[in-house]
Design a protein around this motif. Structure first.
Motif, PDB file in Angstrom:
ATOM      1  N   LEU A 179       0.837  -1.206   0.000  1.00  0.00           N
ATOM      2  CA  LEU A 179       0.000   0.000   0.000  1.00  0.00           C
ATOM      3  C   LEU A 179       0.870   1.254   0.000  1.00  0.00           C
ATOM      4  N   SER A 180       1.978   1.226   0.734  1.00  0.00           N
ATOM      5  CA  SER A 180       2.894   2.371   0.754  1.00  0.00           C
ATOM      6  C   SER A 180       3.490   2.610  -0.624  1.00  0.00           C
ATOM      7  N   LEU A 181       3.885   1.537  -1.302  1.00  0.00           N
ATOM      8  CA  LEU A 181       4.443   1.664  -2.644  1.00  0.00           C
ATOM      9  C   LEU A 181       3.403   2.204  -3.621  1.00  0.00           C
ATOM     10  N   ALA A 182       2.137   1.788  -3.446  1.00  0.00           N
ATOM     11  CA  ALA A 182       1.074   2.286  -4.314  1.00  0.00           C
ATOM     12  C   ALA A 182       0.831   3.776  -4.094  1.00  0.00           C
ATOM     13  N   ILE A 183       0.815   4.203  -2.833  1.00  0.00           N
ATOM     14  CA  ILE A 183       0.592   5.619  -2.535  1.00  0.00           C
ATOM     15  C   ILE A 183       1.770   6.467  -3.008  1.00  0.00           C
ATOM     16  N   MET A 184       2.969   5.923  -2.908  1.00  0.00           N
ATOM     17  CA  MET A 184       4.140   6.641  -3.407  1.00  0.00           C
ATOM     18  C   MET A 184       4.085   6.792  -4.924  1.00  0.00           C
ATOM     19  N   SER A 185       3.579   5.785  -5.613  1.00  0.00           N
ATOM     20  CA  SER A 185       3.440   5.892  -7.071  1.00  0.00           C
ATOM     21  C   SER A 185       2.381   6.936  -7.427  1.00  0.00           C
ATOM     22  N   TYR A 186       1.319   7.029  -6.613  1.00  0.00           N
ATOM     23  CA  TYR A 186       0.310   8.068  -6.828  1.00  0.00           C
ATOM     24  C   TYR A 186       0.906   9.453  -6.616  1.00  0.00           C
ATOM     25  N   ASP A 187       1.760   9.580  -5.590  1.00  0.00           N
ATOM     26  CA  ASP A 187       2.430  10.860  -5.332  1.00  0.00           C
ATOM     27  C   ASP A 187       3.312  11.265  -6.509  1.00  0.00           C
ATOM     28  N   ARG A 188       4.050  10.312  -7.071  1.00  0.00           N
ATOM     29  CA  ARG A 188       4.900  10.605  -8.239  1.00  0.00           C
ATOM     30  C   ARG A 188       4.059  10.941  -9.465  1.00  0.00           C
TER      31      ARG A 188
ATOM     32  N   ALA B  57      12.521  12.731 -13.891  1.00  0.00           N
ATOM     33  CA  ALA B  57      11.497  11.744 -13.557  1.00  0.00           C
ATOM     34  C   ALA B  57      12.109  10.358 -13.410  1.00  0.00           C
ATOM     35  N   ILE B  58      13.001  10.010 -14.324  1.00  0.00           N
ATOM     36  CA  ILE B  58      13.641   8.690 -14.283  1.00  0.00           C
ATOM     37  C   ILE B  58      14.492   8.535 -13.026  1.00  0.00           C
ATOM     38  N   SER B  59      15.252   9.587 -12.669  1.00  0.00           N
ATOM     39  CA  SER B  59      16.138   9.508 -11.503  1.00  0.00           C
ATOM     40  C   SER B  59      15.365   9.300 -10.210  1.00  0.00           C
ATOM     41  N   THR B  60      14.141   9.833 -10.127  1.00  0.00           N
ATOM     42  CA  THR B  60      13.348   9.694  -8.916  1.00  0.00           C
ATOM     43  C   THR B  60      12.504   8.427  -8.927  1.00  0.00           C
ATOM     44  N   CYS B  61      12.042   8.015 -10.097  1.00  0.00           N
ATOM     45  CA  CYS B  61      11.163   6.851 -10.182  1.00  0.00           C
ATOM     46  C   CYS B  61      11.922   5.531 -10.209  1.00  0.00           C
ATOM     47  N   THR B  62      13.199   5.557 -10.599  1.00  0.00           N
ATOM     48  CA  THR B  62      13.968   4.315 -10.711  1.00  0.00           C
ATOM     49  C   THR B  62      14.019   3.527  -9.403  1.00  0.00           C
ATOM     50  N   PRO B  63      14.398   4.136  -8.261  1.00  0.00           N
ATOM     51  CA  PRO B  63      14.417   3.339  -7.017  1.00  0.00           C
ATOM     52  C   PRO B  63      13.040   2.820  -6.632  1.00  0.00           C
ATOM     53  N   HIS B  64      12.006   3.596  -6.914  1.00  0.00           N
ATOM     54  CA  HIS B  64      10.646   3.172  -6.589  1.00  0.00           C
ATOM     55  C   HIS B  64      10.245   1.968  -7.423  1.00  0.00           C
ATOM     56  N   LEU B  65      10.544   2.009  -8.721  1.00  0.00           N
ATOM     57  CA  LEU B  65      10.231   0.885  -9.600  1.00  0.00           C
ATOM     58  C   LEU B  65      11.015  -0.363  -9.201  1.00  0.00           C
ATOM     59  N   ALA B  66      12.292  -0.181  -8.866  1.00  0.00           N
ATOM     60  CA  ALA B  66      13.118  -1.313  -8.443  1.00  0.00           C
ATOM     61  C   ALA B  66      12.542  -1.947  -7.167  1.00  0.00           C
ATOM     62  N   SER B  67      12.083  -1.115  -6.246  1.00  0.00           N
ATOM     63  CA  SER B  67      11.489  -1.609  -5.006  1.00  0.00           C
ATOM     64  C   SER B  67      10.206  -2.378  -5.287  1.00  0.00           C
ATOM     65  N   ILE B  68       9.388  -1.859  -6.196  1.00  0.00           N
ATOM     66  CA  ILE B  68       8.127  -2.532  -6.557  1.00  0.00           C
ATOM     67  C   ILE B  68       8.403  -3.892  -7.179  1.00  0.00           C
ATOM     68  N   LEU B  69       9.335  -3.945  -8.133  1.00  0.00           N
ATOM     69  CA  LEU B  69       9.651  -5.207  -8.808  1.00  0.00           C
ATOM     70  C   LEU B  69      10.212  -6.225  -7.829  1.00  0.00           C
ATOM     71  N   ASN B  70      11.068  -5.777  -6.931  1.00  0.00           N
ATOM     72  CA  ASN B  70      11.650  -6.673  -5.929  1.00  0.00           C
ATOM     73  C   ASN B  70      10.564  -7.244  -5.017  1.00  0.00           C
ATOM     74  N   PHE B  71       9.650  -6.383  -4.589  1.00  0.00           N
ATOM     75  CA  PHE B  71       8.597  -6.832  -3.685  1.00  0.00           C
ATOM     76  C   PHE B  71       7.627  -7.775  -4.400  1.00  0.00           C
ATOM     77  N   CYS B  72       7.304  -7.479  -5.655  1.00  0.00           N
ATOM     78  CA  CYS B  72       6.389  -8.344  -6.414  1.00  0.00           C
ATOM     79  C   CYS B  72       6.987  -9.725  -6.619  1.00  0.00           C
ATOM     80  N   PHE B  73       8.297  -9.776  -6.911  1.00  0.00           N
ATOM     81  CA  PHE B  73       8.966 -11.068  -7.084  1.00  0.00           C
ATOM     82  C   PHE B  73       8.890 -11.880  -5.796  1.00  0.00           C
TER      83      PHE B  73
END
Length: 322
Positions: free
Chosen positions: A111-120, A233-249
């Motif tokens: 849920l935190s990752l989802a809200i952070m993606s909404y913030d971005r 945008a890429i510099s800020t979203c990259t760690p967030h995307l990496a975190s999402i992919l890691n958690f989904c795996f």
């Protein structure tokens, strides 16, 4: 048939006989736990003491780091005790307490990752309206939602599992899992399965749909934006995307491991991957956000080195507010 009220302990059968090597594993796990606690606490302190980081993006990050401390503390002390023990048992109340910690941690995380993606999404797609949309009240409500919903939903989950009549007390894992207990039941578990499906949809599928939608919109803006805006945008979203992919795996493997017996996976690898769910995310996120996001990295350097350089009260906006 054994009534659940008569089951005073569960046996965790996934532990391997490692002999004297258990002291080595104990030290490795202890070092990993100290590293997780130290890195997450450091970033929480960095965000809290720097007024320039008191913005929605960093407040959401702070909530994420707090959750990772909570989740890892629900596993590591228990794991350390079990490694040194020759009899791998856990009392029923402690087992359900661990289930509560693990499930709330996972739900708060996604849920935190989802809200952070909404913030971005708001910051990139509606930069001029960002401060109007992401008000202090809204930030507070979003964080409250990420914590209150998982706690309430997990209480219901455990209240459905605790009264089940059980035919055994052996859990084929290194820590307690709700579905592992449900599988031991001799009684009808239809309600448990239906509620588990509903909870999975609300706790996992709904946040993932929100993440997919927001990043689809972010990509649309990036493709039509200037090179400088795209890089920010890429510099800020990259760690967030990496975190999402890691958690989904880790979530996917955890679900597969809980629902199916993966006999083709070696026992030691099976244990490592089951712990990956609760260890890699708290360890990886501080590295991703602490090193990749320059505002946190610079603030951390100033805190550790005692350097107060920089304009007093300087407001550092999120990386793509320019």
């Amino acid at each position: 048939m054994i009534n659940s009220t008569q089951v005073i302990y569960f046996t965790l059968s996934a532990y391997l006989d490692i002999g004297q090597s258990k002291y080595l594993y104990f030290m490795l796990i202890m070092c990993l736990y100290v590293l997780i606690v130290g890195s997450n606490v450091l970033l929480i302190v960095v965000i809290c003491v720097n007024r320039s980081l008191h913005e929605p993006m960093y407040i959401f990050l702070c909530s994420l780091f707090v959750n990772q401390l909570y989740g890892s503390s629900g596993l590591f002390p228990f794991l350390l005790v079990q490694i040194l023990s020759d009899v791998h048992t856990v009392s029923a109340p402690l087992c359900f307490l661990q289930i509560f910690c693990v499930y709330t941690y996972a739900s708060v995380e996604i849920l935190s990752l989802a809200i952070m993606s909404y913030d971005r999404y708001v910051a990139i797609c509606f930069p001029l309206q960002y401060n109007t949309i992401m008000t202090g009240r809204k930030v507070f409500l979003l964080i409250a939602l990420t914590w209150i919903f998982p706690f309430l939903s997990t209480v219901v989950l455990i209240s459905l599992s605790a009264p089940l009549q059980l035919c055994g007390n052996i859990i084929d894992k290194v820590y307690c899992g709700n579905y592992s207990i449900v599988k031991l039941s001799c009684s009808n578990t239809s309600i448990n399965n239906i509620y588990g499906l509903i909870l999975t949809v609300l706790s996992i599928m709904a946040p993932l749909i929100l993440i997919l939608y927001t990043y689809t919109k972010i990509l649309e803006v990036c493709f039509s934006a200037t090179k400088q805006t795209r890089q920010k945008a890429i510099s800020t979203c990259t760690p967030h995307l990496a975190s999402i992919l890691n958690f989904c795996f880790s979530c996917c493997f955890q679900i597969l491991q809980s629902r199916f017996k993966l006999s083709s996976v070696p026992p030691l690898l099976d244990i490592i991957l089951s712990l990956y769910f609760l260890t890699c995310q708290p360890l990886l996120n501080p590295v991703l956000y602490g090193l990749k996001i320059s505002t946190i990295r610079d603030a951390g350097k100033r805190l550790l080195c005692g350097d107060s350089a920089g304009p007093s009260g300087e407001l550092i906006s999120s990386a793509f507010h320019a």
